[in-house]
Design an enzyme around this catalytic site. Structure first.
Site, PDB file in Angstrom:
ATOM      1  N   ALA A  10       0.772  -1.228   0.181  1.00  0.00           N
ATOM      2  CA  ALA A  10       0.062   0.105   0.248  1.00  0.00           C
ATOM      3  C   ALA A  10       0.721   1.208   0.062  1.00  0.00           C
ATOM      4  O   ALA A  10       0.625   2.251   0.453  1.00  0.00           O
ATOM      5  CB  ALA A  10      -1.049  -0.157   1.185  1.00  0.00           C
ATOM      6  N   ARG A  16      -3.240   9.280  -9.623  1.00  0.00           N
ATOM      7  CA  ARG A  16      -4.391   9.559 -10.372  1.00  0.00           C
ATOM      8  C   ARG A  16      -5.711   9.774  -9.828  1.00  0.00           C
ATOM      9  O   ARG A  16      -6.966  10.003 -10.277  1.00  0.00           O
ATOM     10  CB  ARG A  16      -4.459   8.523 -11.315  1.00  0.00           C
ATOM     11  CG  ARG A  16      -3.553   8.426 -12.598  1.00  0.00           C
ATOM     12  CD  ARG A  16      -3.486   7.277 -13.098  1.00  0.00           C
ATOM     13  NE  ARG A  16      -3.012   5.941 -12.486  1.00  0.00           N
ATOM     14  CZ  ARG A  16      -2.921   4.848 -12.810  1.00  0.00           C
ATOM     15  NH1 ARG A  16      -3.603   4.412 -13.885  1.00  0.00           N
ATOM     16  NH2 ARG A  16      -2.246   4.030 -12.162  1.00  0.00           N
ATOM     17  N   GLY A  79       9.697  -0.203  -6.488  1.00  0.00           N
ATOM     18  CA  GLY A  79       9.021  -1.317  -7.337  1.00  0.00           C
ATOM     19  C   GLY A  79       8.520  -2.264  -6.349  1.00  0.00           C
ATOM     20  O   GLY A  79       8.635  -2.271  -4.946  1.00  0.00           O
ATOM     21  N   ASP A 103      -5.022  -1.763  -2.804  1.00  0.00           N
ATOM     22  CA  ASP A 103      -5.969  -0.779  -3.718  1.00  0.00           C
ATOM     23  C   ASP A 103      -6.974  -1.877  -4.143  1.00  0.00           C
ATOM     24  O   ASP A 103      -7.769  -1.369  -5.440  1.00  0.00           O
ATOM     25  CB  ASP A 103      -5.212   0.006  -4.734  1.00  0.00           C
ATOM     26  CG  ASP A 103      -4.307  -0.620  -5.584  1.00  0.00           C
ATOM     27  OD1 ASP A 103      -4.337  -2.025  -5.584  1.00  0.00           O
ATOM     28  OD2 ASP A 103      -3.909   0.149  -6.370  1.00  0.00           O
ATOM     29  N   ASN A 225      -7.305   3.099  -9.048  1.00  0.00           N
ATOM     30  CA  ASN A 225      -6.457   3.977  -9.442  1.00  0.00           C
ATOM     31  C   ASN A 225      -6.786   5.485  -9.612  1.00  0.00           C
ATOM     32  O   ASN A 225      -6.249   6.437  -9.560  1.00  0.00           O
ATOM     33  CB  ASN A 225      -5.804   3.597 -10.897  1.00  0.00           C
ATOM     34  CG  ASN A 225      -4.973   2.381 -10.436  1.00  0.00           C
ATOM     35  OD1 ASN A 225      -4.050   2.226  -9.523  1.00  0.00           O
ATOM     36  ND2 ASN A 225      -5.106   1.258 -11.221  1.00  0.00           N
ATOM     37  N   TYR A 364     -40.714  20.224  17.839  1.00  0.00           N
ATOM     38  CA  TYR A 364     -39.375  19.557  18.310  1.00  0.00           C
ATOM     39  C   TYR A 364     -39.466  19.090  19.741  1.00  0.00           C
ATOM     40  O   TYR A 364     -40.111  19.778  20.427  1.00  0.00           O
ATOM     41  CB  TYR A 364     -38.404  20.946  18.115  1.00  0.00           C
ATOM     42  CG  TYR A 364     -37.277  20.606  18.749  1.00  0.00           C
ATOM     43  CD1 TYR A 364     -36.369  19.849  18.383  1.00  0.00           C
ATOM     44  CD2 TYR A 364     -36.715  21.255  20.095  1.00  0.00           C
ATOM     45  CE1 TYR A 364     -34.986  19.214  19.133  1.00  0.00           C
ATOM     46  CE2 TYR A 364     -35.512  20.734  20.766  1.00  0.00           C
ATOM     47  CZ  TYR A 364     -34.892  19.716  20.203  1.00  0.00           C
ATOM     48  OH  TYR A 364     -33.678  19.288  21.009  1.00  0.00           O
TER      49      TYR A 364
END
Ligand code: UD1
Ligand code: MG
Length: 456
Positions: A10, A16, A79, A103, A225, A364
């Site tokens: 994560a 995006r 990576g 995700d 994404n 009320y």
């Protein structure tokens, strides 16, 4: 399955999404995407759940509770292989590891279970056949259908790009082998990243077969994404919730127009009209009917009660055979007994209402105890707040409160009392009396003339 570890990746930025909120904290069904992945992970009874976080990680950690979670920072996103490497110090030498993506909220838990059944011996890779595989890592197999490697899109040849079987990103493997392979991967590729996917070829090189597990439910592998993805997954999630309710026997007038952002538990013959939103834990007992455009949060509604259009209910319990709305607002602490009637433009807050009592129009009622068989007339207001403190109004059984009455709290209206319309009640009202408190009794002046327009 012994010693299962789950690593949830994560650390991605989620650029995006075009949002200041980290991607994995955006919600599906009212709950952050990452929390859904963690819930799926918990269903697999792991020994450890390790979350690899990066950008905005502090916020992700603060808003993600769980004693069972271990957090690992990946300071730079080098990576997926590099991300998993950060978690290696937390992995034992025995047991196996499942990698999930933070995700992908609709992850298929059953598929993961099946994969894990083989993951103490083998690297198992979850794959999916995609009509348009652009962007994904391709599953390269030999003539005997054995998996040889995963080649990332940017590194793939034209022939490899034609392969439609893709890596979903979810994989499982023995810990010892994972550690060994990760120590061998490099970033000599098109993206200059350490690819987790390189471990497939390393396993094959060692003569260890890589087992593919092909899933057919595309939603279970869809990552979020962008806000468009968030929307599409939300609608799919809601459709599934709606279908599950209908399968149980609930009537939904339109399954495309309901939103459940929590847990909705329904009895038999429940009917829900269009555009209703349910939040938190909501229980609707047998024969409850919910009209269109209602927002219902953290509530229980007992048998046979009808809630009409545009009603808003928040943290309230409603008794059986009652009638609520249209346009009613029940705020926290509202407790209604059986056969109550709460009508249009009535607001209740921290109020208990007894059996058969009615508050039907424009009132009320706050910080109040209302007994049984009470009629609260139109426009009655409990004046519960003196500007500094809240005070209580008690209305005992069988009381009739005339329209447009103000009950200035603290005040008690005794059993069976009647209050005349338009009264401002500042002192306790004795039981079984008629009480009226108006500025002046009604007078009629005979022969009175309206003013005439003056001629110029
Ligand atoms: C990855 C796979 C690809 C697969 C695809 C499925 C690799 C090299 N490629 O590609 O084969 O088809 O997912 O969606 O694994 N992450 C980190 N740290 C990093 C990089 C990524 O935590 O340094 C996390 C991201 O937050 C995300 C996941 O790993 O949750 C996947 O990363 P992403 O960059 O989307 O990978 P892809 O290039 O799409
Ligand atoms: Mg990507």
């Amino acid at each position: 399955m012994t010693d299962l570890n789950i690593i949830i990746l994560a650390a991605g930025k989620g650029t995006r999404m075009r949002s200041d909120l980290p991607k994995v904290l955006h919600a599906i069904g009212g709950k952050p995407i990452l929390h859904r992945v963690i819930e799926a992970a918990r269903q697999l009874n792991p020994q450890k759940i390790i979350v690899v976080y990066g950008f905005g990680g502090e916020q992700v950690q603060q808003l993600t509770p769980g004693e069972d979670l271990e957090w690992v920072l990946q300071a730079e996103q080098l990576g997926t292989g590099h991300a998993v490497q950060q978690a290696v110090p937390l992995l034992g030498d025995n047991g196996s590891t499942l990698i999930l993506l933070g995700d992908v909220p609709l992850v298929d838990v059953e598929a993961c279970k099946q994969m894990l059944a083989q993951a103490d011996q083998h690297l198992v890779v979850q794959t999916f056949i995609k009509d348009d595989p652009t962007g994904y890592g391709r599953i390269v197999r030999n003539a005997d259908e054995q998996v040889l490697a995963i080649v990332e899109h940017k590194d793939a040849s034209e022939a490899q790009r034609a392969i439609q079987e893709v890596n979903t990103g979810i994989m499982a493997m023995p810990n010892a082998q994972l550690k060994n392979w990760l120590s061998q991967i490099s970033n000599h590729n098109a993206q200059k990243e350490y690819y987790l996917t390189d471990i497939i070829a390393l396993s094959v090189r060692e003569g260890r077969a890589v087992l593919p597990y092909v899933v057919t439910d595309g939603w279970s592998v869809t990552g979020i994404n962008s806000k468009l993805d968030l929307h599409d997954i939300e609608r799919e999630f809601q459709k599934r919730k709606g279908y599950a309710l209908m399968t149980q026997g609930v009537t939904l007038l339109d399954a495309n127009r309901i939103d459940i952002r929590g847990t909705l538990t329904c009895g038999r013959d429940v009917i829900i009209d269009v555009n209703c939103i349910f939040e938190g834990d909501v229980t609707l007992e047998d024969n409850v009917h919910i009209g269109p455009h209602c927002v219902i949060r953290q509530a229980s509604i007992a048998k046979g009660t009808k809630v009409s259009a545009f009603t808003h209910i928040d943290d309230a319990n409603i008794g059986a055979e009652s009638s609520i709305g249209p346009f009613a607002r029940l705020r926290p602490g509202t407790k209604l007994s059986e056969k109550t009637h709460i009508g249009n433009f009535v607001e209740l807050k921290n109020a208990q209402v007894g059996i058969g009592s009615k508050v039907n129009h424009l009132s009320y009622v706050g910080d109040a105890e209302v007994g049984a068989n009470v009629n609260v007339g139109a426009g009655v207001i409990t004046c519960n707040y003196d500007g500094a403190n809240k005070h209580k109004t008690i209305i005992e059984d069988d009381v009739f409160v005339g329209s447009d009455t103000q009950l200035v709290a603290p005040v008690t209206v005794g059993k069976g009392a009647t209050i005349a319309a338009g009264s401002t009640i500042t002192k306790n009202v004795p039981a079984d009396t008629l009480t009226l408190c108006r500025a002046r009794e009604q007078r009629s002046i005979q022969g009175w003339k309206r003013p005439q327009k003056v001629k110029k």
